[in-house]
Write a protein that holds these residues in place. Structure first.
Motif, short mmCIF file in Angstrom:
data_model
loop_
_atom_site.label_atom_id
_atom_site.label_comp_id
_atom_site.label_asym_id
_atom_site.label_seq_id
_atom_site.Cartn_x
_atom_site.Cartn_y
_atom_site.Cartn_z
N UNK A 190 6.85 13.12 -4.27
CA UNK A 190 5.81 12.14 -3.15
C UNK A 190 6.51 11.09 -2.51
N UNK A 191 6.05 10.98 -1.69
CA UNK A 191 7.21 9.94 -0.20
C UNK A 191 5.53 8.79 -1.11
N UNK A 192 4.61 9.58 -0.71
CA UNK A 192 3.51 8.23 -0.60
C UNK A 192 1.94 8.36 -1.14
N UNK A 193 2.07 7.54 -1.41
CA UNK A 193 0.33 8.35 -2.43
C UNK A 193 -0.87 6.57 -2.08
N UNK A 194 -1.52 6.69 -1.77
CA UNK A 194 -2.92 6.25 -1.03
C UNK A 194 -4.24 6.06 -1.16
N UNK A 195 -4.99 5.21 -2.41
CA UNK A 195 -6.68 5.56 -2.62
C UNK A 195 -7.45 4.62 -2.53
N UNK A 196 -8.39 4.64 -1.77
CA UNK A 196 -9.77 4.11 -1.50
C UNK A 196 -11.05 3.89 -2.88
N UNK A 197 -11.58 2.68 -2.55
CA UNK A 197 -12.51 3.53 -3.50
C UNK A 197 -13.24 2.09 -3.54
N UNK A 198 -14.61 2.01 -4.86
CA UNK A 198 -14.74 1.00 -4.39
C UNK A 198 -14.70 -0.20 -5.38
N UNK A 199 -14.97 0.41 -6.90
CA UNK A 199 -14.29 -0.05 -8.38
C UNK A 199 -12.64 -0.34 -8.16
#
Length: 212
Positions: A190-199
């Motif tokens: 993996x080069x880059x991991x990005x996650x979005x969320x509310x909690x």
């Protein structure tokens, strides 16, 4: 003097490419994207309320890591980035999995995985969702010769409606926990991991290894 025409606001537009090509107003945040791309960590999580612009940011990251230099003309990152390497990008939108049961959630995840498996292939022994995700990341890296970028928008969307349900929450949470588990085990790919969320991570207990 000719009056300068104001650009349109991208109301309801969540795709970076559409914002740029449609000549919509865009507040340049690309210098922060460059900082993240070359920061100390390869893992990032953004927790913000709805309508905060998370999906547009994810889309911008997708265009950047896909090497679409032409979209960033005139923006800050154009002067910062010299390489514009094209990485394999796996982009998952979990907002499609709201108000679902276990079977529907698994079907949705299967659909999103299948789209990338048509590109990189799928071994017969990879049946479970986590095995398929692992295989997909490894194959994408091996076939392109470059590490993989994983973008997950609204990681918690499938669980928001059942957060207070003792029966359904554990079931759906287990599905999502298995789906996300390769993000830790596949670190070398993996080069880059990005996650979005509310909690926050700790509220849903999905990422035991990534909580820190």
């Amino acid at each position: 003097m000719e009056q300068q025409q104001l650009k349109r606001c991208p109301i309801g537009v969540q795709t970076f490419e559409k914002v740029i090509e449609g000549n919509y107003l865009y507040i340049d945040k690309t210098k922060y994207i460059y900082r993240m791309a070359y920061g100390a960590s390869n893992y990032y999580f953004l927790s913000r309320p709805r309508r905060f612009g998370k999906s547009l940011l994810v889309s911008t990251l997708h265009s950047y890591f896909a090497g679409k230099k032409e979209l960033f003309k005139g923006l800050a990152i154009e002067k910062l980035e010299n390489e514009w390497t094209e990485y394999p990008v796996l982009h998952f939108d979990m907002s499609r999995a709201k108000h679902v049961d276990k079977e529907t959630l698994e079907s949705m995840l299967n659909f999103q995985l299948s789209g990338y498996e048509q590109i990189y292939g799928r071994p017969k022994e990879a049946v479970k969702l986590n095995d398929r995700m692992t295989s997909l990341i490894m194959r994408a890296c091996e076939q392109t010769g470059r590490q993989v970028v994983v973008l997950i928008d609204e990681y918690d969307a499938p669980l928001l409606d059942v957060m207070h349900e003792e029966e359904n929450l554990p079931v759906l949470r287990n599905v999502m926990r298995n789906f996300y588990s390769p993000l830790k085990s596949c670190d070398p790919y993996l080069r880059f991991v990005f996650l979005t969320g509310i909690t926050k991570f700790s509220q849903l207990s999905i990422f035991s290894e990534l909580n820190n």
